[in-house]
Write an enzyme that holds these catalytic residues in place. Structure first.
Site, PDB file in Angstrom:
ATOM      1  N   LYS A 169      25.083  37.133  47.950  1.00 42.49           N
ATOM      2  CA  LYS A 169      25.825  36.638  49.119  1.00 42.49           C
ATOM      3  C   LYS A 169      27.190  37.347  49.209  1.00 42.49           C
ATOM      4  O   LYS A 169      27.636  37.981  48.253  1.00 42.49           O
ATOM      5  CB  LYS A 169      26.024  35.132  48.976  1.00 42.49           C
ATOM      6  CG  LYS A 169      26.859  34.734  47.749  1.00 42.49           C
ATOM      7  CD  LYS A 169      26.782  33.245  47.451  1.00 42.49           C
ATOM      8  CE  LYS A 169      27.609  32.899  46.211  1.00 42.49           C
ATOM      9  NZ  LYS A 169      27.397  31.507  45.780  1.00 42.49           N
ATOM     10  N   ARG A 207      28.274  18.796  46.937  1.00 37.05           N
ATOM     11  CA  ARG A 207      28.387  19.817  47.979  1.00 37.05           C
ATOM     12  C   ARG A 207      27.097  19.781  48.785  1.00 37.05           C
ATOM     13  O   ARG A 207      26.796  18.783  49.415  1.00 37.05           O
ATOM     14  CB  ARG A 207      28.696  21.184  47.336  1.00 37.05           C
ATOM     15  CG  ARG A 207      29.278  22.180  48.318  1.00 37.05           C
ATOM     16  CD  ARG A 207      29.639  23.507  47.665  1.00 37.05           C
ATOM     17  NE  ARG A 207      28.472  24.285  47.260  1.00 37.05           N
ATOM     18  CZ  ARG A 207      28.534  25.497  46.709  1.00 37.05           C
ATOM     19  NH1 ARG A 207      29.698  26.067  46.471  1.00 37.05           N
ATOM     20  NH2 ARG A 207      27.440  26.149  46.379  1.00 37.05           N
ATOM     21  N   HIS A 232      22.785  22.933  41.686  1.00 34.20           N
ATOM     22  CA  HIS A 232      23.905  23.801  41.335  1.00 34.20           C
ATOM     23  C   HIS A 232      24.945  22.988  40.566  1.00 34.20           C
ATOM     24  O   HIS A 232      25.206  21.838  40.882  1.00 34.20           O
ATOM     25  CB  HIS A 232      24.493  24.357  42.640  1.00 34.20           C
ATOM     26  CG  HIS A 232      25.432  25.512  42.476  1.00 34.20           C
ATOM     27  ND1 HIS A 232      25.255  26.526  41.564  1.00 34.20           N
ATOM     28  CD2 HIS A 232      26.577  25.849  43.153  1.00 34.20           C
ATOM     29  CE1 HIS A 232      26.232  27.420  41.680  1.00 34.20           C
ATOM     30  NE2 HIS A 232      27.049  27.024  42.637  1.00 34.20           N
ATOM     31  N   ARG A 235      19.991  32.028  38.045  1.00 31.22           N
ATOM     32  CA  ARG A 235      20.480  32.386  39.378  1.00 31.22           C
ATOM     33  C   ARG A 235      21.894  32.973  39.284  1.00 31.22           C
ATOM     34  O   ARG A 235      22.831  32.441  39.867  1.00 31.22           O
ATOM     35  CB  ARG A 235      20.475  31.101  40.207  1.00 31.22           C
ATOM     36  CG  ARG A 235      20.272  31.288  41.703  1.00 31.22           C
ATOM     37  CD  ARG A 235      20.078  29.928  42.374  1.00 31.22           C
ATOM     38  NE  ARG A 235      21.178  29.037  42.163  1.00 31.22           N
ATOM     39  CZ  ARG A 235      21.081  27.791  41.658  1.00 31.22           C
ATOM     40  NH1 ARG A 235      19.920  27.250  41.363  1.00 31.22           N
ATOM     41  NH2 ARG A 235      22.160  27.067  41.472  1.00 31.22           N
ATOM     42  N   TYR A 243      59.385  43.860  52.454  1.00 30.23           N
ATOM     43  CA  TYR A 243      59.851  42.713  53.238  1.00 30.23           C
ATOM     44  C   TYR A 243      60.549  41.663  52.380  1.00 30.23           C
ATOM     45  O   TYR A 243      60.052  41.289  51.317  1.00 30.23           O
ATOM     46  CB  TYR A 243      58.664  42.019  53.925  1.00 30.23           C
ATOM     47  CG  TYR A 243      58.042  42.826  55.050  1.00 30.23           C
ATOM     48  CD1 TYR A 243      58.816  43.448  56.024  1.00 30.23           C
ATOM     49  CD2 TYR A 243      56.661  42.936  55.133  1.00 30.23           C
ATOM     50  CE1 TYR A 243      58.222  44.170  57.046  1.00 30.23           C
ATOM     51  CE2 TYR A 243      56.064  43.651  56.153  1.00 30.23           C
ATOM     52  CZ  TYR A 243      56.850  44.276  57.118  1.00 30.23           C
ATOM     53  OH  TYR A 243      56.268  44.983  58.117  1.00 30.23           O
ATOM     54  N   CYS A 302      52.341  43.875  51.788  1.00 30.80           N
ATOM     55  CA  CYS A 302      52.350  43.832  53.256  1.00 30.80           C
ATOM     56  C   CYS A 302      50.915  43.905  53.772  1.00 30.80           C
ATOM     57  O   CYS A 302      49.970  43.900  52.996  1.00 30.80           O
ATOM     58  CB  CYS A 302      53.180  44.972  53.814  1.00 30.80           C
ATOM     59  SG  CYS A 302      54.801  45.102  53.042  1.00 30.80           S
ATOM     60  N   ASP A 344      49.345  46.409  55.133  1.00 35.40           N
ATOM     61  CA  ASP A 344      48.658  47.685  54.876  1.00 35.40           C
ATOM     62  C   ASP A 344      49.231  48.467  53.705  1.00 35.40           C
ATOM     63  O   ASP A 344      48.720  49.536  53.388  1.00 35.40           O
ATOM     64  CB  ASP A 344      48.778  48.588  56.119  1.00 35.40           C
ATOM     65  CG  ASP A 344      48.583  47.817  57.391  1.00 35.40           C
ATOM     66  OD1 ASP A 344      47.449  47.374  57.624  1.00 35.40           O
ATOM     67  OD2 ASP A 344      49.569  47.612  58.127  1.00 35.40           O
TER      68      ASP A 344
HETATM   69  C1  LIG Z   1      27.146  31.456  44.403  1.00 36.01           C
HETATM   70  C2  LIG Z   1      26.062  30.673  43.843  1.00 36.01           C
HETATM   71  C3  LIG Z   1      25.421  31.063  42.653  1.00 36.01           C
HETATM   72  C4  LIG Z   1      25.927  32.183  41.783  1.00 36.01           C
HETATM   73  O1  LIG Z   1      27.005  31.703  40.999  1.00 36.01           O
HETATM   74  P1  LIG Z   1      27.762  32.634  39.944  1.00 36.01           P
HETATM   75  O2  LIG Z   1      28.774  31.732  39.359  1.00 36.01           O
HETATM   76  O3  LIG Z   1      28.364  33.747  40.753  1.00 36.01           O
HETATM   77  O4  LIG Z   1      26.758  33.126  38.989  1.00 36.01           O
HETATM   78  C5  LIG Z   1      24.296  30.369  42.259  1.00 36.01           C
HETATM   79  N1  LIG Z   1      23.836  29.332  42.978  1.00 36.01           N
HETATM   80  C6  LIG Z   1      24.439  28.898  44.103  1.00 36.01           C
HETATM   81  C7  LIG Z   1      23.884  27.734  44.839  1.00 36.01           C
HETATM   82  C8  LIG Z   1      25.586  29.535  44.570  1.00 36.01           C
HETATM   83  O5  LIG Z   1      26.191  29.093  45.677  1.00 36.01           O
END
Ligand SMILES: *Cc1c(COP(=O)(O)O)cnc(C)c1O
Length: 402
Positions: A60, A158, A190, A246, A292, A339, A341
């Site tokens: 992702k 979540r 998760h 995962r 700045y 800044c 850029d």
């Molecule tokens: C982003 C994500 C992962 C990967 O997590 P890492 O900590 O980058 O290994 C796995 N499962 C879900 C649902 C996520 O949102």
């Protein structure tokens, strides 16, 4: 809300610009070299650590800034058997670019074009009754079963269905599977705090997950792929591996648990290297305020180097006076404000640096260079955010044998 008419055209996602293989960096302000060999090797190492579990790599966020499509291929080359993205749009982009491995996507709103998703042979996550119903409707429209993974909230708070709310979904899913509308291939959850291995929530979530698997079995479902472990759980908690792990951040050679160990400690190698060129070098007297708001003042007669990257490129503005960089093997810290850029380095009076010389922003821990983890620690965030926010104005190169 009208959920009956899917969006006529699924928007596409932007990925970073890519330089052709072997392209010179002469004339570039900055660039990111992505070592795809490191990503393949990291996936192979993670696969070894996962034992019997298969590996689903998370790509992702434009593969955490490393480039969706090249990383997809590198991950498969390293032994990944499944890919995962957040947004449906990311999954469709990968398919459109010729990625053929199984892809799971877990974020899509009501009314998304799930028919297009199923025609693209994507695996859809279902974490609420409306999602299950929309997937079933799309599957009926295509005439073939939709492959789904049920998403359970075991305590993250979540996405996904709470155990109690999953009960009804399990019954529906079992019926739809018997009717040939769904193939309930997977079930997943998760962690909230896998990066704190001793946290009581870790064990508690695993207990809920085990209970949910038993619920599923009682409902007549035995998903072939049960998955729970992100990178931190993969590396620190073998009891969470189940059928598939995962990992995301670790495939890029970044540690999810920097307090326990860096990439080298886990046999991983950073895949992203970010380099810029000094776009100006000039003498500067002592006592001059820099950038700045003059948050920095030179303490001696010195030389200034101008780095042509800023918050438009994803350099955090919070890294003003904090961000680490290296020129000619010497460490520096951003002088003054980052800044949009540009940002400034106080190179010192004796610096041999000249305009056009290279500045390492993100390199390798093993080589003593500044790292994404160093930037993260400097500003109080995580390495994930540093690499993922690197903007599209920084072209990616995929050098062979980087
Ligand atoms: C982003 C994500 C992962 C990967 O997590 P890492 O900590 O980058 O290994 C796995 N499962 C879900 C649902 C996520 O949102």
């Amino acid at each position: 809300m009208d959920r009956s008419t899917p969006h006529p055209q699924t928007p596409t996602v932007a990925t970073s610009s890519v330089l052709p293989e072997g392209a010179s960096t002469v004339g570039l302000s900055a660039w990111a070299d992505i070592d795809l060999g490191a990503i393949s090797a990291n996936v192979a190492e993670l696969s070894r650590r996962a034992g019997d579990a298969d590996v689903m790599t998370v790509i992702k966020g434009d593969a955490y800034g490393h480039g969706l499509v090249p990383v997809a291929h590198a991950a498969v080359a390293g032994g990944a058997t499944y890919l995962a993205v957040a947004q449906l749009t990311e999954a469709l982009a990968a398919r459109a670019a010729g990625v053929t491995a199984p892809i799971l996507t877990w974020l899509f709103p009501p009314g998304a074009d799930l028919v297009a998703a199923l025609r693209a042979d994507l695996t859809l996550s279902a974490g609420a009754p409306w999602a299950l119903a929309e997937i079933a409707a799309a599957a009926r429209a295509t005439g073939s079963p939709a492959r789904i993974h049920l998403k359970v909230d075991t305590g993250l708070g979540r996405g996904g269905a709470w155990r109690e709310d999953l009960a009804g979904m399990l019954v529906d899913a079992a019926r739809l599977q018997a009717e040939g509308v769904l193939d309930v291939e997977g079930i997943f959850s998760h962690f909230a705090s896998a990066d704190a291995p001793g946290d009581p929530s870790v064990r508690a979530q695993q207990e809920v997950f085990a209970a949910v698997l038993a619920d599923a079995e009682r409902a007549g479902l035995r998903p072939r792929i049960r998955h729970l472990a992100n990178s931190a759980a993969l590396l620190t908690n073998p009891s969470s591996h189940y059928d598939m792990v995962r990992p995301g951040v670790s495939i890029y050679g970044l540690s999810p648990v920097p307090d326990i160990g860096g990439p080298t400690h886990f046999g991983l190698r950073e895949a992203m290297r970010v380099t810029a060129r000094l776009i100006a070098v000039k003498d500067c007297p002592a006592g001059q305020g820099i950038s700045y708001a003059h948050l920095y003042t030179t303490s001696q007669d010195t030389r200034l180097g101008l780095v042509p990257l800023g918050y438009a490129d994803g350099i955090p503005r919070h890294a003003s006076n904090l961000g680490p960089m290296q020129v000619h093997g010497r460490r520096y810290t951003v002088a003054g404000r980052v800044c949009m850029d540009q940002m400034v380095l106080d190179l010192g009076a004796d610096s041999p640096a000249q305009v056009g010389d290279e500045v390492v922003l993100i390199g390798r821990e093993a080589d003593g260079e500044p790292t994404a983890q160093d930037w993260a620690a400097a500003i109080g965030t995580i390495n994930y955010e540093i690499v993922t926010r690197l903007g599209p104005r920084v072209p990616r190169r995929y050098p062979e044998g980087a």
